[in-house]
Write a protein that holds these residues in place. Sequence first.
Motif, PDB file in Angstrom:
ATOM      1  N   MET A  31       0.828  -1.206   0.000  1.00 47.35           N
ATOM      2  CA  MET A  31       0.000   0.000   0.000  1.00 47.35           C
ATOM      3  C   MET A  31       0.865   1.258   0.000  1.00 47.35           C
ATOM      4  N   LEU A  32       1.975   1.217   0.723  1.00 48.70           N
ATOM      5  CA  LEU A  32       2.898   2.350   0.747  1.00 48.70           C
ATOM      6  C   LEU A  32       3.492   2.602  -0.637  1.00 48.70           C
ATOM      7  N   ILE A  33       3.877   1.553  -1.327  1.00 49.80           N
ATOM      8  CA  ILE A  33       4.427   1.691  -2.671  1.00 49.80           C
ATOM      9  C   ILE A  33       3.376   2.266  -3.617  1.00 49.80           C
ATOM     10  N   LEU A  70       6.973  15.723   0.478  1.00 52.65           N
ATOM     11  CA  LEU A  70       5.810  15.122   1.122  1.00 52.65           C
ATOM     12  C   LEU A  70       5.849  13.603   1.001  1.00 52.65           C
ATOM     13  N   ALA A  71       6.254  13.107  -0.161  1.00 54.28           N
ATOM     14  CA  ALA A  71       6.359  11.656  -0.355  1.00 54.28           C
ATOM     15  C   ALA A  71       7.424  11.062   0.553  1.00 54.28           C
ATOM     16  N   LEU A  77       7.240   8.138   7.820  1.00 57.06           N
ATOM     17  CA  LEU A  77       6.227   7.934   8.856  1.00 57.06           C
ATOM     18  C   LEU A  77       5.513   6.597   8.682  1.00 57.06           C
ATOM     19  N   ALA A  78       5.173   6.255   7.457  1.00 58.34           N
ATOM     20  CA  ALA A  78       4.468   4.993   7.205  1.00 58.34           C
ATOM     21  C   ALA A  78       5.348   3.792   7.526  1.00 58.34           C
ATOM     22  N   LEU A  79       6.634   3.859   7.178  1.00 52.12           N
ATOM     23  CA  LEU A  79       7.523   2.744   7.513  1.00 52.12           C
ATOM     24  C   LEU A  79       7.679   2.575   9.014  1.00 52.12           C
ATOM     25  N   ALA A  80       7.712   3.685   9.747  1.00 46.75           N
ATOM     26  CA  ALA A  80       7.783   3.591  11.205  1.00 46.75           C
ATOM     27  C   ALA A  80       6.525   2.931  11.770  1.00 46.75           C
TER      28      ALA A  80
END
Length: 102
Positions: A31-33, A70-71, A77-80
């Motif tokens: 989802m992050l990708i 922003l990316a 943040l998402a990986l954390a």
Amino acid sequence: MSALTAYHLVALVLLAFGVFGFVRRKSLVGMLISVELMLNGAGLSIAASGQLTDADAAMAQLSSLLVMGLAAAEATLALAIILVVAKRFGSSGTEDVTELKG
């Protein structure tokens, strides 16, 4: 077909792949990708519009840099969050994480 139209079509394809991947992926990393693909499509569209129209090219480049920043911040943040979820629940799949209370 003009060059601007071609760039916008490529940006639209990136956005479509990102939305499709975000909806279809089961893992948080996937989802992050997908979100990164969507942001890359937006940055490409902004940069192409700034260079190929009468708009101010410097503002388009700054806007693209803002999208890239922003990316990068979103990815960090998402990986954390993914690491914390994986440590706590033992998996980074969305189906395994249904509620986030201790």
